[in-house]
Design an enzyme around this catalytic site. Structure first.
Site, PDB file in Angstrom:
ATOM      1  N   SER A   7      25.036  41.112  40.585  1.00  0.00           N
ATOM      2  CA  SER A   7      26.016  41.153  41.670  1.00  0.00           C
ATOM      3  C   SER A   7      25.300  41.371  42.993  1.00  0.00           C
ATOM      4  O   SER A   7      24.679  42.415  43.212  1.00  0.00           O
ATOM      5  CB  SER A   7      27.000  42.297  41.439  1.00  0.00           C
ATOM      6  OG  SER A   7      27.683  42.574  42.648  1.00  0.00           O
ATOM      7  N   HIS A  32      26.752  36.814  40.639  1.00  0.00           N
ATOM      8  CA  HIS A  32      28.127  37.289  40.809  1.00  0.00           C
ATOM      9  C   HIS A  32      28.359  37.618  42.278  1.00  0.00           C
ATOM     10  O   HIS A  32      27.590  38.373  42.888  1.00  0.00           O
ATOM     11  CB  HIS A  32      28.300  38.534  39.932  1.00  0.00           C
ATOM     12  CG  HIS A  32      29.669  39.128  39.908  1.00  0.00           C
ATOM     13  ND1 HIS A  32      30.678  38.659  39.079  1.00  0.00           N
ATOM     14  CD2 HIS A  32      30.202  40.170  40.589  1.00  0.00           C
ATOM     15  CE1 HIS A  32      31.764  39.402  39.254  1.00  0.00           C
ATOM     16  NE2 HIS A  32      31.514  40.320  40.167  1.00  0.00           N
ATOM     17  N   ASP A  34      30.964  39.120  45.016  1.00  0.00           N
ATOM     18  CA  ASP A  34      32.148  39.976  45.167  1.00  0.00           C
ATOM     19  C   ASP A  34      32.791  39.770  46.530  1.00  0.00           C
ATOM     20  O   ASP A  34      32.201  40.085  47.560  1.00  0.00           O
ATOM     21  CB  ASP A  34      31.736  41.445  45.022  1.00  0.00           C
ATOM     22  CG  ASP A  34      31.436  41.802  43.577  1.00  0.00           C
ATOM     23  OD1 ASP A  34      32.296  41.555  42.715  1.00  0.00           O
ATOM     24  OD2 ASP A  34      30.328  42.318  43.316  1.00  0.00           O
ATOM     25  N   MET A  36      35.797  40.874  48.951  1.00  0.00           N
ATOM     26  CA  MET A  36      36.749  41.983  49.150  1.00  0.00           C
ATOM     27  C   MET A  36      37.399  41.857  50.518  1.00  0.00           C
ATOM     28  O   MET A  36      36.725  41.562  51.500  1.00  0.00           O
ATOM     29  CB  MET A  36      36.004  43.320  49.087  1.00  0.00           C
ATOM     30  CG  MET A  36      35.240  43.531  47.805  1.00  0.00           C
ATOM     31  SD  MET A  36      34.402  45.116  47.870  1.00  0.00           S
ATOM     32  CE  MET A  36      33.503  45.062  46.322  1.00  0.00           C
ATOM     33  N   HIS A  65      34.166  36.553  42.324  1.00  0.00           N
ATOM     34  CA  HIS A  65      35.149  37.571  41.942  1.00  0.00           C
ATOM     35  C   HIS A  65      35.995  37.906  43.169  1.00  0.00           C
ATOM     36  O   HIS A  65      35.535  38.588  44.087  1.00  0.00           O
ATOM     37  CB  HIS A  65      34.360  38.801  41.439  1.00  0.00           C
ATOM     38  CG  HIS A  65      35.217  39.951  41.005  1.00  0.00           C
ATOM     39  ND1 HIS A  65      34.692  41.186  40.737  1.00  0.00           N
ATOM     40  CD2 HIS A  65      36.548  40.052  40.785  1.00  0.00           C
ATOM     41  CE1 HIS A  65      35.664  42.015  40.376  1.00  0.00           C
ATOM     42  NE2 HIS A  65      36.800  41.356  40.405  1.00  0.00           N
ATOM     43  N   MET A  67      38.442  39.937  44.939  1.00  0.00           N
ATOM     44  CA  MET A  67      39.188  41.202  44.989  1.00  0.00           C
ATOM     45  C   MET A  67      40.002  41.179  46.269  1.00  0.00           C
ATOM     46  O   MET A  67      39.715  41.887  47.237  1.00  0.00           O
ATOM     47  CB  MET A  67      38.207  42.387  44.955  1.00  0.00           C
ATOM     48  CG  MET A  67      37.636  42.636  43.567  1.00  0.00           C
ATOM     49  SD  MET A  67      36.163  43.662  43.612  1.00  0.00           S
ATOM     50  CE  MET A  67      34.944  42.421  43.990  1.00  0.00           C
ATOM     51  N   MET A 138      37.278  45.175  34.426  1.00  0.00           N
ATOM     52  CA  MET A 138      36.616  46.075  35.385  1.00  0.00           C
ATOM     53  C   MET A 138      36.332  47.410  34.695  1.00  0.00           C
ATOM     54  O   MET A 138      37.240  48.038  34.150  1.00  0.00           O
ATOM     55  CB  MET A 138      37.503  46.314  36.608  1.00  0.00           C
ATOM     56  CG  MET A 138      37.616  45.157  37.585  1.00  0.00           C
ATOM     57  SD  MET A 138      36.054  44.520  38.213  1.00  0.00           S
ATOM     58  CE  MET A 138      35.323  45.976  38.946  1.00  0.00           C
ATOM     59  N   ASP A 176      32.318  44.402  34.323  1.00  0.00           N
ATOM     60  CA  ASP A 176      31.795  44.563  35.687  1.00  0.00           C
ATOM     61  C   ASP A 176      31.975  46.002  36.164  1.00  0.00           C
ATOM     62  O   ASP A 176      33.109  46.485  36.268  1.00  0.00           O
ATOM     63  CB  ASP A 176      32.560  43.587  36.607  1.00  0.00           C
ATOM     64  CG  ASP A 176      32.118  43.622  38.056  1.00  0.00           C
ATOM     65  OD1 ASP A 176      31.132  44.311  38.376  1.00  0.00           O
ATOM     66  OD2 ASP A 176      32.769  42.927  38.869  1.00  0.00           O
TER      67      ASP A 176
HETATM   68  C1  DX5 Z   1      32.792  46.352  42.220  1.00  0.00           C
HETATM   69  C2  DX5 Z   1      32.259  44.962  42.040  1.00  0.00           C
HETATM   70  C3  DX5 Z   1      31.035  44.899  41.211  1.00  0.00           C
HETATM   71  C4  DX5 Z   1      29.862  45.709  41.749  1.00  0.00           C
HETATM   72  C5  DX5 Z   1      29.167  46.279  40.557  1.00  0.00           C
HETATM   73  O1  DX5 Z   1      34.053  46.295  42.780  1.00  0.00           O
HETATM   74  O2  DX5 Z   1      33.220  44.112  41.457  1.00  0.00           O
HETATM   75  O3  DX5 Z   1      30.650  43.565  40.949  1.00  0.00           O
HETATM   76  O4  DX5 Z   1      28.962  44.974  42.501  1.00  0.00           O
HETATM   77  O5  DX5 Z   1      28.186  47.136  40.992  1.00  0.00           O
HETATM   78  P1  DX5 Z   1      27.425  48.136  40.024  1.00  0.00           P
HETATM   79  O6  DX5 Z   1      26.739  47.281  38.990  1.00  0.00           O
HETATM   80  O7  DX5 Z   1      26.497  48.850  40.925  1.00  0.00           O
HETATM   81  O8  DX5 Z   1      28.464  49.014  39.401  1.00  0.00           O
HETATM   82 ZN    ZN Z   2      32.563  42.064  40.748  1.00  0.00          ZN
END
Ligand code: DX5
Ligand code: ZN
Length: 215
Positions: A7, A32, A34, A36, A65, A67, A138, A176
């Site tokens: 990620s 990956h 993310d 947000m 992903h 969010m 998650m 994740d």
């Molecule tokens: C959190 C993200 C993850 C995050 C995971 O909301 O969806 O993808 O990057 O990070 P680690 O591996 O540090 O928990």
């Molecule tokens: Zn993620």
């Protein structure tokens, strides 16, 4: 063998090109991403223009992903910007709009995934498993990297594994949040196919070694 999807949330955004080379160099095929929006989760990360730049600089499979509160409005931008898989959250879409959204994403010839937050029961995914390429469990509250793994996610993975295998579906199970060499073992034993890892991998000199440990 499991798929490891680093990620980039925990990567050095000032050197994203180098970080992506590091991912490729470690033998990973997926990365990956993310997204947000500061609304679905209490944090803002990156958007479609950055994904477009990532697409230009790497052949890696882009696992996006979302969010965000309104995936129906924005999914198309992420496909246009180069996503190979678009994963939206079950909690963000009204039930009657889930199937149409799955169809719209598939209609663009990319893979489609749906994710559940830690407090959401895995049963809600059952009617959609046959249409999905991936389900994302998650194992932390979405929004931030570096949080501690929530063990209740393992039971969800086991339940989904049984449901998928018993019905002969092709859907992958991704987990994740809080993945490291210890929690990875538990996730694999529970039946996960894809491990997302951010803070365990980025910012460490032995990135490739750590990827091996996750496998
Ligand atoms: C959190 C993200 C993850 C995050 C995971 O909301 O969806 O993808 O990057 O990070 P680690 O591996 O540090 O928990
Ligand atoms: Zn993620």
């Amino acid at each position: 063998m499991v798929i490891v999807a680093p990620s980039i949330l925990s990567s050095d955004f000032a050197n994203l090109g180098q970080e992506l080379l590091k991912v490729q160099g470690s033998g990973c095929k997926w990365v990956h991403v993310d997204v947000m929006d500061g609304h679905f989760v209490p944090n803002i990360s990156i958007g479609a223009p950055v994904l477009k730049a990532i697409r230009r600089s790497t052949p890696l499979f882009l696992d996006v992903h979302l969010m965000i509160s309104d995936p129906e409005q924005y999914y198309s931008d992420f496909i246009t910007s180069g996503a190979d898989l678009v994963c939206f959250h079950y909690e963000a879409v009204e039930p009657e709009k889930i199937m149409p959204l799955i169809k719209k994403i598939k209609g663009r010839h990319v893979k489609v995934g749906m994710s559940i937050k830690p407090k959401t029961r895995p049963d809600v995914l059952a009617p959609y498993l046959q249409y999905l390429d991936l389900v994302l469990v998650m194992s932390v509250e979405p929004g931030f990297g570096g949080q501690e793994f929530m063990p209740n996610s393992l039971e969800k993975v086991r339940q989904l594994r049984a449901e998928i295998d018993n019905n002969g579906y092709q859907c992958l199970i991704e987990i994740d949040g809080g993945i490291n060499e210890n929690t990875a073992k538990m996730a694999i034993a529970a039946g996960a196919d894809v491990l997302v890892a951010g803070s365990y991998l980025f910012g460490h000199d032995d990135f490739a070694e750590r990827v091996k440990k996750l496998h």
